[in-house]
Design an enzyme around this catalytic site. Sequence first.
Site, PDB file in Angstrom:
ATOM      1  N   ALA A 171      -5.142  34.342 115.958  1.00  0.00           N
ATOM      2  CA  ALA A 171      -6.456  33.707 115.860  1.00  0.00           C
ATOM      3  C   ALA A 171      -6.930  33.461 117.294  1.00  0.00           C
ATOM      4  CB  ALA A 171      -6.354  32.403 115.081  1.00  0.00           C
ATOM      5  N   ALA A 178      -8.704  25.073 121.092  1.00  0.00           N
ATOM      6  CA  ALA A 178      -7.755  25.850 120.299  1.00  0.00           C
ATOM      7  C   ALA A 178      -8.279  25.970 118.871  1.00  0.00           C
ATOM      8  CB  ALA A 178      -6.384  25.185 120.329  1.00  0.00           C
ATOM      9  N   ASN A 179      -7.443  26.386 117.958  1.00  0.00           N
ATOM     10  CA  ASN A 179      -7.823  26.461 116.541  1.00  0.00           C
ATOM     11  C   ASN A 179      -6.598  26.136 115.698  1.00  0.00           C
ATOM     12  OD1 ASN A 179      -6.350  28.996 115.824  1.00  0.00           O
ATOM     13  ND2 ASN A 179      -7.656  29.792 117.446  1.00  0.00           N
ATOM     14  N   ARG A 180      -6.763  26.149 114.395  1.00  0.00           N
ATOM     15  CA  ARG A 180      -5.715  25.640 113.496  1.00  0.00           C
ATOM     16  C   ARG A 180      -4.660  26.663 113.112  1.00  0.00           C
ATOM     17  NH1 ARG A 180      -7.163  20.632 112.168  1.00  0.00           N
ATOM     18  NH2 ARG A 180      -9.386  20.120 112.055  1.00  0.00           N
TER      19      ARG A 180
END
Length: 224
Positions: free
Chosen positions: A99, A33-35
């Site tokens: 994102a 995943a990402n932030r």
Amino acid sequence: VEAAIADGPLKGKHVLVTSGPTHEPIDPVRYIANRSSGAQGTAIARALAALGARVTFVTGPADVARPEGVQVIEVQTAREMLAAVQGALPADAAVFAAAVADWRVENASGSKMKKDGKGSLPELVFAENPDILATVSRMEKGRPALVVGFAAETDDVVENATAKRKRKGCDWIVANDVSPETGIMGGDENAVVVITDDGAEAWPRMGKDQVAQRLAAAIAEALG
Ligand code: CTP
Ligand code: CA
């Protein structure tokens, strides 16, 4: 239950918004995943709805309250997000604030990966995800009249975002500097540069809600 659509300059317009991160599974219990918090995309959906738009909000897993009065579609992966976006078209405008994970794990396991007790390491094989923004920007039939992308950068923000706008074929790109020292990722504020055919316009640092309201107003003006 669908809330009544507000009166406003976007009444009668359908706007699609993507938001949040995507999760790309490694196995049933692990993912990449990402932030992204989903805060900016959520605020944009809310601001568009407040101006009277019918909003379809396609969101990855984000720990933020869903906007009210909009149609929410929850997805996990980039490929699910693309399918949801295609299913939600046509739209008068589309804002791609998600994102999206650039890569998925091609050899994801259907069962939980286990240590073998000998220190062997898993070999993850990556595949590139579809580019949702570029796919919609380049549609020959049924392209939204206004396609807005985002560009989260850590270096050379305006240069990179200007090139990204060209590469993807979107109309506007909203660029921001997400270097950790800016505190923008995960914070309440954003400092964006909006790049259009007319060039780059730097907006002062302000709340994500205010960025959303100003962007929604610009969209309303562009759609006439
Ligand atoms: N985007 C998308 N689908 C992808 C990747 C990105 O729709 N698979 C969209 C994002 O929602 C955003 C814009 O494209 O609006 C730019 O995303 P970004 O990650 O900055 O661009 P990339 O082309 O992935 O380039 P980079 O290598 O810098 O990550
Ligand atoms: Ca990317």
